[in-house]
Every structure is written in C-alpha cells, then in structure tokens.
Design a protein around this motif. Structure first.
Motif, PDB file in Angstrom:
ATOM      1  N   ALA A  83       0.732  -1.181   0.027  1.00 26.52           N
ATOM      2  CA  ALA A  83       0.050   0.204  -0.144  1.00 26.52           C
ATOM      3  C   ALA A  83       0.954   1.387  -0.022  1.00 26.52           C
ATOM      4  N   GLY A  84       2.111   1.253   0.725  1.00 25.30           N
ATOM      5  CA  GLY A  84       2.968   2.344   0.710  1.00 25.30           C
ATOM      6  C   GLY A  84       3.558   2.480  -0.719  1.00 25.30           C
ATOM      7  N   TYR A  85       3.787   1.537  -1.414  1.00 27.39           N
ATOM      8  CA  TYR A  85       4.588   1.675  -2.794  1.00 27.39           C
ATOM      9  C   TYR A  85       3.889   0.544  -3.755  1.00 27.39           C
ATOM     10  N   PRO A  86       2.517   0.910  -4.144  1.00 29.98           N
ATOM     11  CA  PRO A  86       1.852   0.156  -5.211  1.00 29.98           C
ATOM     12  C   PRO A  86       2.565   0.080  -6.438  1.00 29.98           C
ATOM     13  N   GLY A  87       3.273   0.802  -6.888  1.00 32.02           N
ATOM     14  CA  GLY A  87       4.161   0.581  -8.086  1.00 32.02           C
ATOM     15  C   GLY A  87       5.422   0.111  -7.997  1.00 32.02           C
ATOM     16  N   ILE A  88       5.796  -0.521  -7.004  1.00 28.05           N
ATOM     17  CA  ILE A  88       7.038  -1.096  -6.988  1.00 28.05           C
ATOM     18  C   ILE A  88       7.487  -2.166  -7.990  1.00 28.05           C
ATOM     19  N   VAL A  89       6.657  -3.039  -8.367  1.00 32.15           N
ATOM     20  CA  VAL A  89       7.113  -3.981  -9.211  1.00 32.15           C
ATOM     21  C   VAL A  89       7.232  -3.286 -10.526  1.00 32.15           C
ATOM     22  N   THR A  90       6.361  -2.384 -11.270  1.00 36.21           N
ATOM     23  CA  THR A  90       6.598  -1.593 -12.326  1.00 36.21           C
ATOM     24  C   THR A  90       7.912  -0.810 -12.287  1.00 36.21           C
ATOM     25  N   ASP A  91       8.151  -0.167 -11.214  1.00 36.27           N
ATOM     26  CA  ASP A  91       9.265   0.674 -11.129  1.00 36.27           C
ATOM     27  C   ASP A  91      10.750  -0.387 -11.164  1.00 36.27           C
ATOM     28  N   PHE A  92      10.613  -1.348 -10.597  1.00 41.28           N
ATOM     29  CA  PHE A  92      11.914  -2.420 -10.564  1.00 41.28           C
ATOM     30  C   PHE A  92      11.869  -2.739 -11.760  1.00 41.28           C
ATOM     31  N   ARG A  93      10.816  -3.168 -12.582  1.00 39.26           N
ATOM     32  CA  ARG A  93      10.764  -3.577 -13.952  1.00 39.26           C
ATOM     33  C   ARG A  93      11.576  -2.454 -15.064  1.00 39.26           C
ATOM     34  N   ARG A  94      10.915  -1.131 -14.891  1.00 37.82           N
ATOM     35  CA  ARG A  94      11.426  -0.245 -15.509  1.00 37.82           C
ATOM     36  C   ARG A  94      12.950   0.133 -15.271  1.00 37.82           C
ATOM     37  N   SER A  95      13.352   0.054 -14.104  1.00 37.22           N
ATOM     38  CA  SER A  95      14.786   0.153 -13.731  1.00 37.22           C
ATOM     39  C   SER A  95      15.504  -1.021 -14.489  1.00 37.22           C
ATOM     40  N   PHE A  96      15.307  -2.407 -14.507  1.00 35.53           N
ATOM     41  CA  PHE A  96      15.672  -3.216 -15.433  1.00 35.53           C
ATOM     42  C   PHE A  96      16.004  -3.100 -16.759  1.00 35.53           C
ATOM     43  N   ALA A  97      14.953  -2.452 -17.280  1.00 35.25           N
ATOM     44  CA  ALA A  97      14.928  -2.176 -18.495  1.00 35.25           C
ATOM     45  C   ALA A  97      15.859  -1.093 -19.017  1.00 35.25           C
ATOM     46  N   ARG A  98      15.940  -0.207 -18.381  1.00 39.79           N
ATOM     47  CA  ARG A  98      16.801   1.282 -18.480  1.00 39.79           C
ATOM     48  C   ARG A  98      18.041   0.614 -18.276  1.00 39.79           C
ATOM     49  N   LEU A  99      18.577  -0.033 -17.237  1.00 37.35           N
ATOM     50  CA  LEU A  99      19.814  -0.478 -17.151  1.00 37.35           C
ATOM     51  C   LEU A  99      20.488  -1.496 -18.133  1.00 37.35           C
ATOM     52  N   ALA A 100      19.531  -2.213 -18.773  1.00 34.60           N
ATOM     53  CA  ALA A 100      19.540  -3.210 -19.883  1.00 34.60           C
ATOM     54  C   ALA A 100      20.141  -2.670 -21.128  1.00 34.60           C
TER      55      ALA A 100
END
Length: 110
Positions: free
Chosen positions: A34-51
């Motif tokens: 509830a404190g960070y509902p977009g956590i999965v999306t943000d991690f996936r976005r970070s992986f995509a950027r770093l890749a």
C-alpha cells in the motif's frame, strides 16, 4: 547514475553505478504494498533502463557483486584493463532481473 570517465586509453569509459537492483526485504513487499503500489513496475522499468545502458566499468555498493577484490588485484599487477568489462553490467542486470522475477512469482504463490 551514469557518468563518463577516462580509462587512460584513447576513448572514454561509461561508468554505471546501479544503486540497488533488489528490494530490501525488511520493508519492501512486492505484493500488496500500500505504501508503494508501483514497486514492481518501477523495478521492471529500472531493469529495462539498465539493460539498455552500456558501461565499461561497473561500481556497486557491495564490492563482491562487481568483483572489486579480483579487479584490484589485477590492477595492482599492472593490468590496465582490470576495471574494464563492457559485458559486466548486462550480466549483472540479467542475474538480478531473474532473481527479482523468481521472487515475485514466489510471492504470488504464497
């Protein structure tokens, strides 16, 4: 962070410093956060950027992740390319993304 640096060779090196590629289990839940509902999306976005990034030198918060001791030993032995590994960031991101997706799947299974 992503900065240009000089390797002493003729060209500049890209240096990537990924801060953290996995959630801190003490306070970050991947499911129902509830404190960070977009956590999965943000991690996936970070992986995509770093890749997509290219880096000759990767510096990590935990030295063992980027094999700093091994690289330092090579540098002390006068290996001019001890710190340079253009494929390291891609390998690191692939390993961390796989671990993240595995943990996410396990979270759903609970």
């Amino acid at each position: 962070m992503h900065e240009l640096g000089d390797t002493g060779a003729r060209r500049c090196a890209d240096i990537a410093c990924p801060v953290r590629l996995q959630p801190d289990r003490r306070w970050q839940s991947l499911i129902g956060n509830a404190g960070y509902p977009g956590i999965v999306t943000d991690f996936r976005r970070s992986f995509a950027r770093l890749a997509k990034m290219e880096a000759d030198v990767v510096l990590t918060a935990h030295p063992e992740v980027s094999q700093m001791a091994k690289r330092r030993a090579r540098a002390l032995a006068r290996d001019r390319n001890a710190w340079v590994d253009p494929a390291q960031l891609g390998r690191l991101v692939a390993v961390e993304k796989t671990a993240f997706e595995k943990e996410l799947a396990q979270s759903f299974a609970k």
